[in-house]
Write an enzyme that holds these catalytic residues in place. Sequence first.
Site, PDB file in Angstrom:
ATOM      1  N   HIS A   3      26.105  36.567  35.262  1.00  0.00           N
ATOM      2  CA  HIS A   3      25.536  37.100  36.623  1.00  0.00           C
ATOM      3  C   HIS A   3      25.675  38.607  36.457  1.00  0.00           C
ATOM      4  O   HIS A   3      26.757  39.252  36.275  1.00  0.00           O
ATOM      5  CB  HIS A   3      26.252  36.488  37.930  1.00  0.00           C
ATOM      6  CG  HIS A   3      25.745  36.998  39.109  1.00  0.00           C
ATOM      7  ND1 HIS A   3      25.038  36.252  39.800  1.00  0.00           N
ATOM      8  CD2 HIS A   3      25.793  38.076  39.805  1.00  0.00           C
ATOM      9  CE1 HIS A   3      24.615  36.664  41.201  1.00  0.00           C
ATOM     10  NE2 HIS A   3      25.098  37.810  40.999  1.00  0.00           N
ATOM     11  N   ASP A  14      23.479  41.964  38.632  1.00  0.00           N
ATOM     12  CA  ASP A  14      22.647  42.504  39.545  1.00  0.00           C
ATOM     13  C   ASP A  14      21.975  43.795  39.415  1.00  0.00           C
ATOM     14  O   ASP A  14      21.520  44.417  40.468  1.00  0.00           O
ATOM     15  CB  ASP A  14      23.813  42.469  40.857  1.00  0.00           C
ATOM     16  CG  ASP A  14      24.001  41.597  41.377  1.00  0.00           C
ATOM     17  OD1 ASP A  14      22.964  40.779  42.042  1.00  0.00           O
ATOM     18  OD2 ASP A  14      25.250  41.040  41.747  1.00  0.00           O
ATOM     19  N   GLU A  58      20.258  33.654  43.694  1.00  0.00           N
ATOM     20  CA  GLU A  58      21.693  33.781  44.365  1.00  0.00           C
ATOM     21  C   GLU A  58      21.448  33.658  45.971  1.00  0.00           C
ATOM     22  O   GLU A  58      21.057  34.568  46.626  1.00  0.00           O
ATOM     23  CB  GLU A  58      22.455  35.215  44.048  1.00  0.00           C
ATOM     24  CG  GLU A  58      23.733  35.319  44.663  1.00  0.00           C
ATOM     25  CD  GLU A  58      24.451  36.360  44.292  1.00  0.00           C
ATOM     26  OE1 GLU A  58      25.853  36.277  44.274  1.00  0.00           O
ATOM     27  OE2 GLU A  58      23.961  37.266  44.019  1.00  0.00           O
ATOM     28  N   HIS A  92      25.049  32.137  49.717  1.00  0.00           N
ATOM     29  CA  HIS A  92      25.789  33.424  49.279  1.00  0.00           C
ATOM     30  C   HIS A  92      26.578  33.451  50.358  1.00  0.00           C
ATOM     31  O   HIS A  92      27.588  32.355  50.412  1.00  0.00           O
ATOM     32  CB  HIS A  92      24.691  34.686  49.490  1.00  0.00           C
ATOM     33  CG  HIS A  92      25.327  35.750  48.833  1.00  0.00           C
ATOM     34  ND1 HIS A  92      25.257  36.964  49.447  1.00  0.00           N
ATOM     35  CD2 HIS A  92      25.834  35.893  47.455  1.00  0.00           C
ATOM     36  CE1 HIS A  92      25.881  37.941  49.015  1.00  0.00           C
ATOM     37  NE2 HIS A  92      26.262  37.298  47.704  1.00  0.00           N
ATOM     38  N   HIS A 148      30.337  30.926  45.454  1.00  0.00           N
ATOM     39  CA  HIS A 148      29.961  31.566  46.700  1.00  0.00           C
ATOM     40  C   HIS A 148      29.999  30.094  47.599  1.00  0.00           C
ATOM     41  O   HIS A 148      30.055  30.391  48.905  1.00  0.00           O
ATOM     42  CB  HIS A 148      28.514  32.073  46.842  1.00  0.00           C
ATOM     43  CG  HIS A 148      28.633  33.471  46.651  1.00  0.00           C
ATOM     44  ND1 HIS A 148      29.174  34.451  47.198  1.00  0.00           N
ATOM     45  CD2 HIS A 148      28.194  34.341  45.491  1.00  0.00           C
ATOM     46  CE1 HIS A 148      29.023  35.722  46.601  1.00  0.00           C
ATOM     47  NE2 HIS A 148      28.478  35.536  45.586  1.00  0.00           N
ATOM     48  N   HIS A 190      29.831  33.174  38.638  1.00  0.00           N
ATOM     49  CA  HIS A 190      30.822  34.077  38.678  1.00  0.00           C
ATOM     50  C   HIS A 190      31.758  33.930  39.721  1.00  0.00           C
ATOM     51  O   HIS A 190      31.663  34.317  40.835  1.00  0.00           O
ATOM     52  CB  HIS A 190      29.933  35.530  39.065  1.00  0.00           C
ATOM     53  CG  HIS A 190      29.054  35.757  40.228  1.00  0.00           C
ATOM     54  ND1 HIS A 190      28.184  34.692  40.535  1.00  0.00           N
ATOM     55  CD2 HIS A 190      29.067  36.409  41.520  1.00  0.00           C
ATOM     56  CE1 HIS A 190      27.441  34.810  41.664  1.00  0.00           C
ATOM     57  NE2 HIS A 190      28.100  35.881  42.186  1.00  0.00           N
ATOM     58  N   ASP A 247      29.239  39.879  36.922  1.00  0.00           N
ATOM     59  CA  ASP A 247      28.862  40.371  38.527  1.00  0.00           C
ATOM     60  C   ASP A 247      29.033  41.938  38.266  1.00  0.00           C
ATOM     61  O   ASP A 247      29.039  42.713  39.391  1.00  0.00           O
ATOM     62  CB  ASP A 247      29.972  40.038  39.570  1.00  0.00           C
ATOM     63  CG  ASP A 247      29.233  40.103  40.945  1.00  0.00           C
ATOM     64  OD1 ASP A 247      27.977  40.169  40.929  1.00  0.00           O
ATOM     65  OD2 ASP A 247      30.123  40.036  42.039  1.00  0.00           O
TER      66      ASP A 247
END
Length: 418
Positions: free
Chosen positions: A40, A42, A153, A180, A221, A242, A350
């Site tokens: 993961h 971003d 995500e 999420h 999540h 993650h 992350d």
Amino acid sequence: MRGTALSLALALIATGAQASPTPEQVAEAALRASPVWDGHNDVPEQLRDRRKNVIADFDFRDTTNTADPAKGEIAMHTDLARLRKGHVGAQFWSVYVSALLPEPQAVQATLEQIDVTKRLIARYPQDLALCLTAADVEKAIKAGKIASLMGMEGGGSIGGSLAVLRQMYALGARYLTLTHFRNLAWADSATDAPKHDGLTDFGRDVVREMQRIGMLVDLSHVSEATMSDALDVARAPVIFSHSGARGVASHPRNVSDSVLDRLKANGGIVMVVTLPSYVSDEVRGWGNRRTAEKARLDEFYVNDPAAAKTGLEAWVKANPAPRSTVAQLADHIDHVVKRAGIDHVGLGGDFDGMGTTTQGMEDVAGYPALFTELARRGYSKADLGKVASGNMLRVLKSAESYAAAHRGDPPIESPTTF
């Protein structure tokens, strides 16, 4: 006697006898043989937030100068140079969009994020390769490129539609994180008040359809009830792209021991996260205290925001924030290995999705420090190879095999809603 010892030492030197490799050497050898497959990252979110997806003049070779204090933006954690330094050989790029968006907008935004990710990959053909299969990943790594896959995500990205789910897969998305930070109409999040006690019937169909087409089910999540419901339905391995181990840090986002026990039977993987509040209860506790102090000051100085700000700055100075550590991160890996086994752990940093980082792993270049710590704890080169990428490669191959065996199954249909 002295002459005999000297002769023995000279003989050992002559025969090439060497000391055992250092942890640093073991880590380096493992990462050269099996580079990191990170679950993961971003960067696509950063491109959206900072640049509105306009990247013609964006230089991904070096992003160390991207901080903008006036906008409250820290320097990005990721660029090509640091990915190479960190021995990252495969990356799931998160095509995340805000969970606050209405679902029709979330679908559009996800399409835009898929587009910008593909455009970024295409700009650096010597370094990045778009990958859709495990075979693609192996080919890219062999060619010295960073295998680039995409993960969605948050289930808002499919707009409550299995048809949209299938089309996202056709566009290249290879996992979906079911929620999420908020509940959906069909699934509970770990950080929202329970609404469905896990998955609804439609949510179970989402899991079934994902596995039928070969999309990885990501349970980061989601609530523990959602984890359990998904594992009840799953017939192929699931992932946590993650997440940490709740037995080490108690954040509800982390994975409990009971779920880890089930994950072993499922064949899935926990890709251990580096975000400090998931790694360390001390960091999370400090954050909670800061939030409470800010609320107190805001109420006390309701007509004087400057005084509230000054008061909070004084509190932070008197109560400096703790840092999560590489050793604590290794504790999470140890715990997953103890409960589920060495075949069920990986890494999901992350990076570029957090404002603070674990000390010693400030960006994607930091992975060798973690592997050195693991080698120091006795992990072999073979075990480190599994943690780095071997386990994730196995999981994707297994998901693909399941989908191939069910290629003849009809799609699960659901009625349109408008």
